[in-house]
Design a protein around this motif. Structure first.
Motif, short mmCIF file in Angstrom:
data_model
loop_
_atom_site.label_atom_id
_atom_site.label_comp_id
_atom_site.label_asym_id
_atom_site.label_seq_id
_atom_site.Cartn_x
_atom_site.Cartn_y
_atom_site.Cartn_z
N SER A 9 0.83 -1.20 0.00
CA SER A 9 0.00 0.00 0.00
C SER A 9 0.86 1.26 0.00
CB SER A 9 -0.93 0.00 1.22
OG SER A 9 -1.72 1.15 1.25
N LYS A 10 1.94 1.25 0.78
CA LYS A 10 2.84 2.41 0.84
C LYS A 10 3.52 2.64 -0.50
CE LYS A 10 5.54 3.28 4.21
NZ LYS A 10 6.63 3.13 5.20
N ILE A 11 3.93 1.57 -1.16
CA ILE A 11 4.58 1.69 -2.48
C ILE A 11 3.60 2.28 -3.49
CG2 ILE A 11 5.56 0.38 -4.40
CD1 ILE A 11 6.55 -1.65 -2.25
N THR A 12 2.38 1.76 -3.47
CA THR A 12 1.35 2.24 -4.40
C THR A 12 1.07 3.72 -4.18
OG1 THR A 12 0.34 0.04 -4.44
CG2 THR A 12 -1.00 1.87 -5.21
N CYS A 13 0.95 4.13 -2.94
CA CYS A 13 0.68 5.54 -2.62
C CYS A 13 1.82 6.45 -3.09
CB CYS A 13 0.46 5.71 -1.12
SG CYS A 13 -1.10 5.04 -0.53
N ALA A 14 3.06 5.99 -2.90
CA ALA A 14 4.22 6.79 -3.31
C ALA A 14 4.26 6.97 -4.82
CB ALA A 14 5.51 6.12 -2.81
N LEU A 15 3.94 5.92 -5.56
CA LEU A 15 3.93 6.01 -7.02
C LEU A 15 2.81 6.92 -7.50
CD1 LEU A 15 4.57 2.23 -7.81
CD2 LEU A 15 6.15 4.11 -8.31
N GLU A 16 1.65 6.80 -6.88
CA GLU A 16 0.52 7.65 -7.28
C GLU A 16 0.75 9.11 -6.91
OE1 GLU A 16 -2.71 5.66 -5.36
OE2 GLU A 16 -3.06 4.29 -7.06
N LYS A 17 1.46 9.33 -5.81
CA LYS A 17 1.80 10.70 -5.41
C LYS A 17 2.70 11.36 -6.44
CE LYS A 17 3.45 13.34 -1.41
NZ LYS A 17 4.01 13.24 -0.03
#
Length: 414
Positions: free
Chosen positions: A397-405
């Motif tokens: 989830s953290k990786i996905t959020c960082a990429l989307e950010k």
């Protein structure tokens, strides 16, 4: 009782006693290995019980099946031995029969599903048996073996529905109780039911206080299905990674024994099986097949705590390609591997940007594919597919959020 069962001379309720199990144990001396219990701190912690492993995966031929096969074949008369023996098996009983027949100087024909892992097929041939591959399931191979028996007059060594086979499997329980006299519960896998029948019968005869719990895969729960229907019944289809338990129809003999002596029957999911396999490798450095870890997969389903529990690892005959696939699936299920795709502008620096984000999130890249041909709506866009090692769902989830950010749209592949 079916006409087929009557023709094979099998009684639905044979007159057997615990003395017969002890006789089987004497017969097996010098043939099988007395596999010693292994204390498992890890499985004890996660289940809330004191867990011991009974590693029949370390048995000669790689599974418990040698016990029943040898006990049966050793009791054949001189005339029966001259005819040769035949059986059907998904793999482990095949090796048990082949080993026993070779040791006793008897011809053996083994019918196996064409889907049987090559490791089990070659191991069976290595013991001198003739292997006939037929059909996709145990039931297909079983029918072929029945046809060949009728044609050639071989002696049938049933993989589970035979009193002598059942008694041989029961010797496993004697070893457990002898080594851990205050055991509270024994977990045993269920395929056709021969192992569970023998273990449950022997356990209850020696110490009725000990609970015996059978474990089936949800994708091949033939005994549970029969229990619900109140009679031996056949599943319409089976689908499980536990190929050693991929049986559509339990035996009539084993159905009656399991019905009488099992305290409980638990079913486990495919992901639970694969996860148990992965934990066994990681925590104990032991290799088992899918059916071999059913008793581990059931630990979290037990309705009690603080008991001494023995989980029987029934077999370890698994080929490298299969174990690799099972480990990969288990890693994905546990959030240890994350594969995703993003579309990037086709210009310098974009790949480095993604790599920097992943590095900041401590995601180790294990595979990467940069493919312009995958994108059809723009010549200025490329698709990047990345597989990374992760530490669980929260990390993903953290990786996905960082990429989307960073303005990237993430598509999860698995």
């Amino acid at each position: 009782m079916s006409e087929e069962t009557k023709k094979k001379g099998i009684s639905a309720q044979p007159s057997v006693t615990i003395a017969d199990v002890y006789d089987a144990a004497r017969c097996l001396q010098g043939v099988t290995t007395k596999t010693k219990l292994i204390v498992s701190p890890f499985f004890s912690d996660v289940s809330g019980n004191e867990v011991y492993l009974k590693p029949e995966n370390l048995q000669k031929t790689g599974s418990f099946k040698l016990r029943g096969a040898y006990n049966k074949i050793s009791h054949l008369s001189k005339e029966e031995r001259a005819k040769g023996v035949i059986t059907a098996s998904a793999g482990n009983h095949a090796q048990g029969v082949a080993f026993a027949a070779q040791k006793l100087g008897i011809k053996a024909i083994i019918c196996m599903p064409a889907t049987t892992p090559i490791l089990k097929v070659e191991a069976t041939r290595a013991y001198g048996a003739e292997v006939v591959l037929h059909g996709d399931t145990f039931d297909d191979a079983f029918q072929k073996s029945q046809d060949l028996q009728a044609e050639h007059g071989y002696v049938y060594v049933h993989p589970f529905d035979d009193p002598l086979v059942l008694l041989g499997q029961g010797t496993t329980a004697l070893e457990i109780i002898d080594e851990l006299k205050d055991v509270d519960a024994i977990l045993v896998p269920v395929g056709g039911g021969g192992f569970a029948s023998g273990v449950a019968f022997a356990t209850k005869a020696v110490n009725p206080r000990v609970q015996v719990i059978g474990v089936e895969p949800t994708g091949a729960a033939c005994m549970e299905n029969s229990f619900k229907r109140g009679t031996v019944s056949t599943l319409g289809a089976i689908d499980t990674v536990a190929d050693g338990c991929a049986v559509k129809t339990p035996g009539e003999l084993t159905y009656s024994f399991c019905k009488e002596y099992l305290d409980e029957l638990i079913t486990v999911s495919e992901m639970e099986i694969m996860s148990a396999l992965l934990f066994l490798i990681e925590k104990h450095k032991l290799i088992a097949e899918g059916a071999g870890v059913l008793a581990l997969a059931a630990l979290n389903h037990l309705p009690f705590k603080n008991k001494k529990v023995v989980s029987i690892l029934s077999g370890g005959n698994i080929d490298i390609s299969t174990i690799s696939a099972l480990i990969d699936k288990a890693m994905i299920a546990r959030g240890r591997v994350f594969c995703f795709a993003v579309q990037l502008p086709d210009k310098p620096g974009q790949l480095l940007m993604v790599a920097d984000i992943l590095a900041q999130e401590n995601a180790n890249v294990i595979r990467l594919e940069h493919n312009q041909a995958m994108v059809t709506d723009s010549f200025k866009t490329v698709q990047l597919e990345v597989t990374v090692e992760t530490h669980g769902a929260e990390h993903i989830s953290k990786i996905t959020c960082a990429l989307e950010k960073a303005g990237l749209s993430v598509t999860k592949i698995y």
